[in-house]
Design an enzyme around this catalytic site. Structure first.
Site, PDB file in Angstrom:
ATOM      1  N   LYS A  34      -5.992  51.810   5.888  1.00 30.37           N
ATOM      2  CA  LYS A  34      -5.327  52.865   5.738  1.00 30.37           C
ATOM      3  C   LYS A  34      -5.293  53.692   6.870  1.00 30.37           C
ATOM      4  O   LYS A  34      -6.473  53.565   7.630  1.00 30.37           O
ATOM      5  CB  LYS A  34      -5.451  53.703   4.462  1.00 30.37           C
ATOM      6  CG  LYS A  34      -6.967  54.253   4.333  1.00 30.37           C
ATOM      7  CD  LYS A  34      -7.230  54.798   3.063  1.00 30.37           C
ATOM      8  CE  LYS A  34      -8.676  55.153   3.127  1.00 30.37           C
ATOM      9  NZ  LYS A  34      -9.432  55.566   1.890  1.00 30.37           N
ATOM     10  N   ARG A  52      -8.265  62.785  -8.860  1.00 29.52           N
ATOM     11  CA  ARG A  52      -7.565  62.878  -7.686  1.00 29.52           C
ATOM     12  C   ARG A  52      -6.155  61.986  -8.080  1.00 29.52           C
ATOM     13  O   ARG A  52      -5.085  62.381  -7.897  1.00 29.52           O
ATOM     14  CB  ARG A  52      -8.010  62.179  -6.587  1.00 29.52           C
ATOM     15  CG  ARG A  52      -7.245  62.043  -5.051  1.00 29.52           C
ATOM     16  CD  ARG A  52      -7.876  61.552  -4.199  1.00 29.52           C
ATOM     17  NE  ARG A  52      -8.381  60.169  -4.180  1.00 29.52           N
ATOM     18  CZ  ARG A  52      -8.971  59.822  -3.086  1.00 29.52           C
ATOM     19  NH1 ARG A  52      -8.877  60.134  -1.874  1.00 29.52           N
ATOM     20  NH2 ARG A  52      -9.217  58.439  -3.266  1.00 29.52           N
ATOM     21  N   TYR A  56     -11.815  77.750  29.298  1.00 25.42           N
ATOM     22  CA  TYR A  56     -11.451  78.997  28.460  1.00 25.42           C
ATOM     23  C   TYR A  56     -12.577  79.580  27.916  1.00 25.42           C
ATOM     24  O   TYR A  56     -13.480  79.096  27.337  1.00 25.42           O
ATOM     25  CB  TYR A  56     -10.510  78.387  27.332  1.00 25.42           C
ATOM     26  CG  TYR A  56      -9.152  78.178  27.928  1.00 25.42           C
ATOM     27  CD1 TYR A  56      -8.329  78.624  28.557  1.00 25.42           C
ATOM     28  CD2 TYR A  56      -8.586  76.522  27.408  1.00 25.42           C
ATOM     29  CE1 TYR A  56      -7.049  78.131  28.971  1.00 25.42           C
ATOM     30  CE2 TYR A  56      -7.528  76.275  27.911  1.00 25.42           C
ATOM     31  CZ  TYR A  56      -6.593  76.909  28.526  1.00 25.42           C
ATOM     32  OH  TYR A  56      -5.344  76.385  28.766  1.00 25.42           O
ATOM     33  N   MET A  80      -7.039  71.276  25.867  1.00 22.04           N
ATOM     34  CA  MET A  80      -6.033  70.132  25.311  1.00 22.04           C
ATOM     35  C   MET A  80      -6.111  69.077  26.154  1.00 22.04           C
ATOM     36  O   MET A  80      -5.984  67.777  25.442  1.00 22.04           O
ATOM     37  CB  MET A  80      -4.496  70.866  25.251  1.00 22.04           C
ATOM     38  CG  MET A  80      -3.448  70.240  24.445  1.00 22.04           C
ATOM     39  SD  MET A  80      -1.778  70.762  24.456  1.00 22.04           S
ATOM     40  CE  MET A  80      -1.947  72.213  23.541  1.00 22.04           C
TER      41      MET A  80
HETATM   42  C1  LIG Z   1     -10.568  55.210   1.721  1.00 20.93           C
HETATM   43  C2  LIG Z   1     -10.894  54.386   0.407  1.00 20.93           C
HETATM   44  C3  LIG Z   1     -11.925  53.361   0.483  1.00 20.93           C
HETATM   45  C4  LIG Z   1     -12.928  53.219   1.719  1.00 20.93           C
HETATM   46  O1  LIG Z   1     -13.872  54.184   1.677  1.00 20.93           O
HETATM   47  P1  LIG Z   1     -15.040  54.114   2.761  1.00 20.93           P
HETATM   48  O2  LIG Z   1     -15.898  55.217   2.329  1.00 20.93           O
HETATM   49  O3  LIG Z   1     -14.495  53.911   4.118  1.00 20.93           O
HETATM   50  O4  LIG Z   1     -15.586  52.655   2.713  1.00 20.93           O
HETATM   51  C5  LIG Z   1     -11.999  52.850  -0.676  1.00 20.93           C
HETATM   52  N1  LIG Z   1     -11.385  53.081  -1.867  1.00 20.93           N
HETATM   53  C6  LIG Z   1     -10.234  53.999  -1.999  1.00 20.93           C
HETATM   54  C7  LIG Z   1      -9.594  54.328  -3.051  1.00 20.93           C
HETATM   55  C8  LIG Z   1     -10.098  54.605  -0.694  1.00 20.93           C
HETATM   56  O5  LIG Z   1      -9.115  55.686  -0.523  1.00 20.93           O
END
Ligand SMILES: *Cc1c(COP(=O)(O)O)cnc(C)c1O
Length: 359
Positions: free
Chosen positions: A33, A125, A244, A298
């Site tokens: 992801k 969640r 800055y 930046m």
């Molecule tokens: C992002 C995620 C993972 C992976 O987590 P890591 O800590 O990066 O290994 C696994 N399961 C779900 C549902 C996630 O959202």
């Protein structure tokens, strides 16, 4: 590479995948992801194909579509909840949704296409709450999911919470009319801290693949390097300041030797080299550590390179190995009091990705 870039060591990536798969003793569902945590989902998925994962985990439909367009044919699970009005697109790309809402399951189920049941065991969640499985029992009986999963909230902070969430997951599964074929729960840290191997059918590692371990028994190899070329060099004298806010040298401090030599790098917070690293970050120049001088801007970042002979055009390593030294993702995160996850996912697309296949 003439400005600034990200290097990704695909050999190290696939070795990390093999290492965590060997520890888990079940097939991987690698989490790619957020563009594989900023490293480039297509490049990462193509490299991971050789490790024969079960499939891939993404966060959005578009991320799944991108992988399909790149020719990835393995199962792709969209782990973030999606709305029923998107289901045509999900089916068109042959993605598997993770569903935890009764109406969504009712809308998807009749298509007969595979899906995974998301079970909430304490994260609050996403997913059907573990104590409310009767809400979806009839739908699960009518449209059995291919898989079911949960997610742990405190693997590193509280081992007892993992046991509690596992018990809740088992109790929830016992409420289903049949055991789904593919049960999964463990992220990287959960695999790293479970020497006995996975309890379930798949594991979902993310960050370990990308070179960030949690000091469990397994250590991943570094995968990511961020490098940039010096574009200007200047001498500054006592009384001069850098960047800055004129925060360097820090008020009251006096570098022992003037003049100082300041190098300018053509990358800044718009590239994901975070502002939190101003006056706190370190970089490697010809294998030696040099500090960030002043605020990160930046498009540019300055370093105090007084102690290391260098020229315009020389390569500086902001993350990764150079000479005998290495700045790991965790090191850089620590300099800026940042999360390694945020540091990686915020490396912006303005930095070209350079994939190294060798070693
Ligand atoms: C992002 C995620 C993972 C992976 O987590 P890591 O800590 O990066 O290994 C696994 N399961 C779900 C549902 C996630 O959202």
């Amino acid at each position: 590479m003439t400005r600034a870039w990200v290097e990704i060591d695909l050999g190290a990536l696939t070795r990390n995948a093999a290492r965590i798969a060997a520890a888990a003793r079940v097939p991987l569902l690698p989490m790619i992801k957020a563009d594989a945590y900023g490293l480039g989902a297509v490049g990462v998925a193509r490299a991971l194909e050789s490790t024969n994962p079960w499939g891939y985990g993404v966060g959005t439909i578009e991320e799944g579509e991108e992988l399909r367009a790149a020719g990835i044919t393995r199962p792709i699970l969209v782990l973030t909840p999606i709305l029923p009005e998107t289901f045509d697109a999900v089916r068109a790309a042959q993605l598997r949704p993770a569903l935890g809402d009764r109406d969504a399951i009712a809308a998807w189920g009749p298509s007969g296409a595979p899906w995974h049941l998301s079970i909430d065991t304490g994260m609050n969640r996403a997913g059907v709450p573990w104590r409310d499985m009767e809400r979806v029992r009839d739908l699960v009986a009518a449209h059995p999911p291919e898989g079911a999963f949960t997610h742990f909230h405190s693997v590193l902070k509280d081992r007892a919470s993992v046991a509690l969430q596992s018990d809740r997951f088992r109790a929830a599964l016992a409420q289903l009319p049949a055991r789904p074929a593919l049960l999964h729960a463990e992220s990287s840290a959960a695999v790293e801290h479970n020497e006995a191997g996975s309890t379930w059918d798949l594991v979902r590692p993310g960050i370990f693949l990308y070179g960030v371990g949690t000091a469990g028994g397994l250590a991943p190899e570094p995968v990511v390097a961020v490098r940039a070329r010096i574009v200007e060099l200047r001498q500054i004298r006592d009384g001069d300041t850098v960047s800055y806010g004129a925060t360097w040298p820090p008020p009251g401090s006096h570098p022992e030797d003037w003049p100082r030599r300041i190098a300018t790098l053509p990358l800044g917070y718009a590239d994901g080299y975070r502002r939190a690293l101003g006056n706190r970050g370190w970089a490697l120049l010809h294998g030696r550590r040099v500090p960030v001088a002043g605020a990160v801007t930046m498009d540019m970042t300055m370093l105090d390179v007084t102690d290391v002979p260098c020229h315009v055009g020389d390569v500086v390593t902001l993350m990764g190995a150079d000479g005998g030294d290495v700045l790991t993702v965790q090191d850089v995160a620590r300099f800026g009091h940042l999360s390694p996850y945020e540091l990686l996912t915020e490396l912006h697309s303005r930095l070209p990705r350079l994939y190294r296949e060798h070693a």
